[in-house]
Write a protein that holds these residues in place. Structure first.
Motif, PDB file in Angstrom:
ATOM      1  N   TYR A 112      -0.496 -13.603  32.021  1.00  0.00           N
ATOM      2  CA  TYR A 112       0.488 -12.982  31.131  1.00  0.00           C
ATOM      3  C   TYR A 112       0.292 -13.284  29.641  1.00  0.00           C
ATOM      4  O   TYR A 112       0.722 -12.497  28.799  1.00  0.00           O
ATOM      5  N   LEU A 113      -0.369 -14.389  29.282  1.00  0.00           N
ATOM      6  CA  LEU A 113      -0.509 -14.713  27.865  1.00  0.00           C
ATOM      7  C   LEU A 113      -1.372 -13.715  27.087  1.00  0.00           C
ATOM      8  O   LEU A 113      -1.076 -13.459  25.910  1.00  0.00           O
ATOM      9  N   PRO A 114      -2.444 -13.133  27.661  1.00  0.00           N
ATOM     10  CA  PRO A 114      -3.159 -12.114  26.892  1.00  0.00           C
ATOM     11  C   PRO A 114      -2.268 -10.940  26.506  1.00  0.00           C
ATOM     12  O   PRO A 114      -2.438 -10.352  25.442  1.00  0.00           O
ATOM     13  N   TYR A 115      -1.302 -10.607  27.351  1.00  0.00           N
ATOM     14  CA  TYR A 115      -0.381  -9.522  27.031  1.00  0.00           C
ATOM     15  C   TYR A 115       0.582  -9.929  25.928  1.00  0.00           C
ATOM     16  O   TYR A 115       0.960  -9.104  25.079  1.00  0.00           O
ATOM     17  N   LEU A 116       0.977 -11.185  25.903  1.00  0.00           N
ATOM     18  CA  LEU A 116       1.939 -11.648  24.907  1.00  0.00           C
ATOM     19  C   LEU A 116       1.281 -11.947  23.563  1.00  0.00           C
ATOM     20  O   LEU A 116       1.747 -11.496  22.515  1.00  0.00           O
ATOM     21  N   PHE A 117       0.206 -12.728  23.563  1.00  0.00           N
ATOM     22  CA  PHE A 117      -0.378 -13.236  22.324  1.00  0.00           C
ATOM     23  C   PHE A 117      -1.688 -12.550  21.943  1.00  0.00           C
ATOM     24  O   PHE A 117      -2.076 -12.603  20.788  1.00  0.00           O
ATOM     25  N   GLY A 118      -2.390 -11.953  22.900  1.00  0.00           N
ATOM     26  CA  GLY A 118      -3.716 -11.410  22.627  1.00  0.00           C
ATOM     27  C   GLY A 118      -4.794 -12.278  23.255  1.00  0.00           C
ATOM     28  O   GLY A 118      -4.556 -13.442  23.592  1.00  0.00           O
ATOM     29  N   GLN A 119      -5.973 -11.723  23.400  1.00  0.00           N
ATOM     30  CA  GLN A 119      -7.044 -12.399  24.128  1.00  0.00           C
ATOM     31  C   GLN A 119      -7.491 -13.704  23.468  1.00  0.00           C
ATOM     32  O   GLN A 119      -7.797 -14.672  24.146  1.00  0.00           O
ATOM     33  N   GLN A 120      -7.525 -13.758  22.164  1.00  0.00           N
ATOM     34  CA  GLN A 120      -8.050 -14.926  21.460  1.00  0.00           C
ATOM     35  C   GLN A 120      -6.960 -15.735  20.776  1.00  0.00           C
ATOM     36  O   GLN A 120      -7.253 -16.535  19.890  1.00  0.00           O
ATOM     37  N   ARG A 121      -5.717 -15.565  21.204  1.00  0.00           N
ATOM     38  CA  ARG A 121      -4.610 -16.218  20.509  1.00  0.00           C
ATOM     39  C   ARG A 121      -3.864 -17.201  21.401  1.00  0.00           C
ATOM     40  O   ARG A 121      -2.687 -17.477  21.170  1.00  0.00           O
ATOM     41  N   TYR A 122      -4.520 -17.743  22.392  1.00  0.00           N
ATOM     42  CA  TYR A 122      -3.901 -18.791  23.210  1.00  0.00           C
ATOM     43  C   TYR A 122      -4.989 -19.717  23.727  1.00  0.00           C
ATOM     44  O   TYR A 122      -6.169 -19.369  23.775  1.00  0.00           O
ATOM     45  N   GLN A 123      -4.565 -20.922  24.135  1.00  0.00           N
ATOM     46  CA  GLN A 123      -5.481 -21.928  24.659  1.00  0.00           C
ATOM     47  C   GLN A 123      -4.870 -22.529  25.913  1.00  0.00           C
ATOM     48  O   GLN A 123      -3.738 -23.033  25.889  1.00  0.00           O
ATOM     49  N   LEU A 124      -5.597 -22.461  27.025  1.00  0.00           N
ATOM     50  CA  LEU A 124      -5.151 -23.030  28.286  1.00  0.00           C
ATOM     51  C   LEU A 124      -5.735 -24.427  28.448  1.00  0.00           C
ATOM     52  O   LEU A 124      -6.945 -24.614  28.358  1.00  0.00           O
ATOM     53  N   ILE A 125      -4.864 -25.410  28.661  1.00  0.00           N
ATOM     54  CA  ILE A 125      -5.281 -26.791  28.856  1.00  0.00           C
ATOM     55  C   ILE A 125      -5.306 -27.080  30.351  1.00  0.00           C
ATOM     56  O   ILE A 125      -4.291 -26.917  31.043  1.00  0.00           O
ATOM     57  N   ARG A 126      -6.457 -27.474  30.874  1.00  0.00           N
ATOM     58  CA  ARG A 126      -6.580 -27.733  32.314  1.00  0.00           C
ATOM     59  C   ARG A 126      -5.870 -29.017  32.720  1.00  0.00           C
ATOM     60  O   ARG A 126      -5.237 -29.084  33.768  1.00  0.00           O
ATOM     61  N   GLN A 127      -5.995 -30.047  31.897  1.00  0.00           N
ATOM     62  CA  GLN A 127      -5.349 -31.326  32.166  1.00  0.00           C
ATOM     63  C   GLN A 127      -4.365 -31.618  31.040  1.00  0.00           C
ATOM     64  O   GLN A 127      -4.727 -31.574  29.862  1.00  0.00           O
ATOM     65  N   ALA A 128      -3.122 -31.907  31.408  1.00  0.00           N
ATOM     66  CA  ALA A 128      -2.107 -32.158  30.384  1.00  0.00           C
ATOM     67  C   ALA A 128      -2.483 -33.330  29.487  1.00  0.00           C
ATOM     68  O   ALA A 128      -2.116 -33.359  28.309  1.00  0.00           O
ATOM     69  N   SER A 129      -3.218 -34.284  30.020  1.00  0.00           N
ATOM     70  CA  SER A 129      -3.594 -35.452  29.219  1.00  0.00           C
ATOM     71  C   SER A 129      -4.537 -35.092  28.072  1.00  0.00           C
ATOM     72  O   SER A 129      -4.711 -35.881  27.140  1.00  0.00           O
ATOM     73  N   GLU A 130      -5.153 -33.904  28.118  1.00  0.00           N
ATOM     74  CA  GLU A 130      -6.061 -33.484  27.048  1.00  0.00           C
ATOM     75  C   GLU A 130      -5.305 -32.990  25.820  1.00  0.00           C
ATOM     76  O   GLU A 130      -5.879 -32.889  24.739  1.00  0.00           O
ATOM     77  N   LEU A 131      -4.033 -32.650  25.990  1.00  0.00           N
ATOM     78  CA  LEU A 131      -3.288 -31.974  24.927  1.00  0.00           C
ATOM     79  C   LEU A 131      -3.198 -32.789  23.635  1.00  0.00           C
ATOM     80  O   LEU A 131      -3.478 -32.239  22.560  1.00  0.00           O
ATOM     81  N   PRO A 132      -2.821 -34.065  23.650  1.00  0.00           N
ATOM     82  CA  PRO A 132      -2.698 -34.787  22.377  1.00  0.00           C
ATOM     83  C   PRO A 132      -3.978 -34.818  21.555  1.00  0.00           C
ATOM     84  O   PRO A 132      -3.947 -34.669  20.330  1.00  0.00           O
ATOM     85  N   GLY A 133      -5.116 -35.030  22.208  1.00  0.00           N
ATOM     86  CA  GLY A 133      -6.365 -35.096  21.465  1.00  0.00           C
ATOM     87  C   GLY A 133      -6.904 -33.741  21.052  1.00  0.00           C
ATOM     88  O   GLY A 133      -7.627 -33.630  20.061  1.00  0.00           O
ATOM     89  N   LEU A 134      -6.530 -32.691  21.802  1.00  0.00           N
ATOM     90  CA  LEU A 134      -7.069 -31.353  21.521  1.00  0.00           C
ATOM     91  C   LEU A 134      -6.318 -30.655  20.396  1.00  0.00           C
ATOM     92  O   LEU A 134      -6.913 -29.853  19.666  1.00  0.00           O
ATOM     93  N   LEU A 135      -5.035 -30.912  20.253  1.00  0.00           N
ATOM     94  CA  LEU A 135      -4.235 -30.178  19.268  1.00  0.00           C
ATOM     95  C   LEU A 135      -4.792 -30.277  17.841  1.00  0.00           C
ATOM     96  O   LEU A 135      -4.901 -29.256  17.158  1.00  0.00           O
ATOM     97  N   PRO A 136      -5.123 -31.477  17.323  1.00  0.00           N
ATOM     98  CA  PRO A 136      -5.683 -31.520  15.968  1.00  0.00           C
ATOM     99  C   PRO A 136      -6.978 -30.720  15.822  1.00  0.00           C
ATOM    100  O   PRO A 136      -7.194 -30.055  14.803  1.00  0.00           O
ATOM    101  N   LYS A 137      -7.840 -30.774  16.830  1.00  0.00           N
ATOM    102  CA  LYS A 137      -9.080 -29.990  16.763  1.00  0.00           C
ATOM    103  C   LYS A 137      -8.780 -28.500  16.734  1.00  0.00           C
ATOM    104  O   LYS A 137      -9.403 -27.731  16.007  1.00  0.00           O
ATOM    105  N   LEU A 138      -7.807 -28.100  17.543  1.00  0.00           N
ATOM    106  CA  LEU A 138      -7.430 -26.699  17.586  1.00  0.00           C
ATOM    107  C   LEU A 138      -6.841 -26.247  16.258  1.00  0.00           C
ATOM    108  O   LEU A 138      -7.099 -25.133  15.784  1.00  0.00           O
ATOM    109  N   TYR A 139      -6.081 -27.133  15.626  1.00  0.00           N
ATOM    110  CA  TYR A 139      -5.488 -26.801  14.333  1.00  0.00           C
ATOM    111  C   TYR A 139      -6.573 -26.560  13.281  1.00  0.00           C
ATOM    112  O   TYR A 139      -6.481 -25.627  12.475  1.00  0.00           O
ATOM    113  N   LEU A 140      -7.597 -27.392  13.283  1.00  0.00           N
ATOM    114  CA  LEU A 140      -8.703 -27.200  12.337  1.00  0.00           C
ATOM    115  C   LEU A 140      -9.375 -25.849  12.559  1.00  0.00           C
ATOM    116  O   LEU A 140      -9.742 -25.154  11.611  1.00  0.00           O
TER     117      LEU A 140
END
Length: 614
Positions: A579-607
């Protein structure tokens, strides 16, 4: 011995009576991504998802082998609903896997041209739908005719039918080979044998039943152990009477009671233990029977998730703002439909950054400090702190040539070059964040850590940012938790608010996005980013479920884009690709496989989103 013989006989007769070609079976879970892409490419309704259908009862003539084996009553068919395209979970209609894959493709193409409800005679409607699909996509003509020819050959090789059914079957085969050639079909008892190349009408809705004492028609139920399971198929349900007959007169001998205090009216007819195989049994059932008993297992654990008292709840800052909501069925915007209430965590005290995050935070601050706006010297200024030697020499030469100006720019000054960027982080604080992300952390813990670290990184990079959280309980109470606004400095006060975040209620995402859009609209920045952190799709207790919530969220995101805001979603929902491609678009979302990856990934994604590298 009798049991062994019975099992062997069952396997034998089932194999002899079986239809289809199991060796050529293809499954929806393997074909789903391809079909979704094709459906969108064929201009199908972008709000529809492709899901597995449930077997339906077809009142058709069955040969003796099917009657002995007890098969042939239920068939997996394809149909289109308001919010989904239902196709069989697996296909083994043809002896070739390629043909079965083409059948999935053909059903998807037909659905892209079909209406949500089939009106009139579905036999005639399918012929016209085939013609409409072939007219829209002529390249599918050869594919359809190959499928139809193979299907007709398979149907002709089937056991000989009675005279009336045989006449109708012959007409149906002609309609398959030459769509539109049959305007009427001969009358015959029962229904025709299922046609896998056509779309069927929606299943009949279950009859309504009066509301029971344990059902308020609002809240869903869950199993007693707090776990929920999403079935791959959609089950049909029907209401049945209480077969325990516990509501009649109970006759007992009064002298058998020693005292009134020793009599406890416990219902012994109901087993309090949960069946460990309940989920598998539910998958195997044709119907799910719902009993309207005043005493069910669900009623034992049902809780009304009401709002806490004002003394225990978060601090309400004001009466809130009214926002519209998009009604996709009426295709109109309901003005002043939702109330968004700003909240501040109660009893949140200034806290330092948690010790477990100190090392990672130092690393992030070092990387982002290198991205701070650099101070530069502006030359040839009318005023400044130091003389510009080059400008003075040029001015002296101009004076000798008689070309000097009366107001020479002879100074230089040091200024900082700021990035014209504002970022608002919007965190989902719904009840689902209380679930466990791993063996040691809940989802809300992961969200807190992510906000701590992302804030440290943005503060080190001197970016303008704000943080909010949201949850809801129906449209009149959408909670918008203030964590940090754009004017507040980053520090221990904000860390204390993050630590005080708690799971809320439901996820009325559209109203929260509209509130965030209004906040960002007031920021005169060249680049404005809305970063949404969530663990599921939009939902609430009322109609805000399924496609209604999806369409309202999509409309809110379109409004944000029209305001010049760039929305982006980060989720840990493993079904987000549906459903996210319909809401945000194909390149406008990021799926995190492991929740523990989220804190370290967010700053990289922001850059990455802001176009910078560390």
């Amino acid at each position: 011995m009798e049991e062994a013989v019975g099992i062997r006989w069952h396997k034998l007769i089932t194999r002899l009576a079986g239809n289809g070609f199991p060796e050529a079976q293809v499954r929806l879970e393997d074909e789903g991504p391809r079909l979704a892409m094709v459906f969108r490419a064929l201009s199908g309704d972008p709000g529809l998802t492709i899901k597995a259908s449930t077997e339906r009862s077809i009142n058709t003539w069955r040969p003796l082998a099917h009657k002995l084996a007890g098969t042939g009553r239920r068939h997996a068919l394809a149909w289109r609903e308001a919010d989904a395209l239902r196709v069989p979970e697996s296909l083994a209609v043809f002896p070739d896997k390629t043909l079965n894959r083409d059948l999935y493709l053909w059903l998807t193409a037909m659905a892209s041209q079909a209406e949500s409800r089939v009106s009139g005679d579905w036999l005639q409607a399918n012929q016209q739908l085939v013609l409409k699909t072939l007219a829209a996509y002529p390249g599918l003509t050869a594919l359809y005719h190959s499928l139809a020819q193979c299907l007709v050959e398979i149907r002709r090789a089937r056991t000989r039918l009675p005279a009336a059914q045989a006449e109708r079957e012959a007409a149906l085969q002609v309609a398959l080979l030459t769509p539109g050639s049959r305007t009427a079909f001969p009358a015959a008892p029962g229904e025709p044998w299922p046609v896998p190349l056509w779309l069927y009408p929606l299943p009949e809705e279950p009859r309504l039943s009066p509301t029971a004492a344990n059902d308020d028609g609002k809240d869903g139920e869950s199993s007693g152990n707090g776990k929920t399971r999403q079935s791959k198929q959609r089950k049909q349900a029907r209401y049945v009477d209480d077969n325990q007959q516990r509501n009649g007169m109970m006759i007992f001998r009064l002298e058998s009671l020693f005292s009134w205090s020793e009599f406890v009216p416990v219902d012994r007819c109901q087993d309090d233990d949960d069946d460990e195989d309940t989920e598998q049994i539910a998958e195997d059932l044709d119907f799910l029977s719902l009993s309207r008993s005043p005493s069910t297992s669900a009623s034992r654990i049902k809780l009304d998730m009401d709002l806490p008292s004002a003394s225990e709840d978060d601090i309400q800052l004001n009466d809130g703002c009214l926002y519209p909501e998009w009604d996709w069925k009426k295709q109109q915007l309901k003005e002043n439909h939702c109330r968004v209430i700003p909240m501040l965590p109660r009893d949140s005290e200034p806290e330092p950054l948690p010790d477990r995050l100190q090392a990672l935070a130092r690393n992030l601050r070092q990387r982002f400090q290198g991205l701070q706006p650099q101070r530069i010297w502006e030359k040839r200024q009318a005023s400044g702190t130091l003389l510009d030697l080059d400008a003075c020499l040029h001015h002296a030469a101009d004076m000798r040539r008689g070309q000097a100006t009366s107001q020479p720019a002879l100074w230089r000054r040091e200024t900082a070059r700021h990035r014209d960027l504002s970022c608002l982080v919007l965190a989902d604080l719904s009840l689902s964040t209380e679930a466990w992300a791993d063996n040691t952390h809940q989802v809300i813990d992961v969200i807190r850590d992510s906000l701590h670290l992302l804030g440290e990184a943005l503060d080190a990079g001197q970016d303008d940012f704000a943080m909010y959280g949201f949850s809801s309980r129906r449209r009149d109470h959408v909670r918008f938790n203030l964590i940090k606004n754009f004017a507040e400095p980053w520090g221990e006060t904000i860390h204390g608010r993050i630590k005080g975040l708690k799971p809320g209620y439901y996820t009325r995402m559209g109203a929260a996005i509209r509130q965030a859009t209004d906040i960002l609209r007031d920021k005169p920045a060249e680049q404005r980013l809305l970063l949404l952190l969530t663990d599921g799709k939009p939902n609430d207790l009322d109609v805000y479920e399924g496609r209604y919530g999806m369409e309202d969220t999509r409309h809110a995101l379109l409004e944000a884009r029209q305001a010049g805001i760039q929305p982006f979603c980060v989720t840990i929902d493993q079904k987000a690709a549906d459903y996210l491609p319909y809401l945000f678009g194909q390149q406008r979302y990021q799926l995190i496989r492991q929740a523990s990856e989220l804190p370290g990934l967010l700053p990289k994604l922001y850059l990455l989103l802001t176009g910078r590298t560390a």
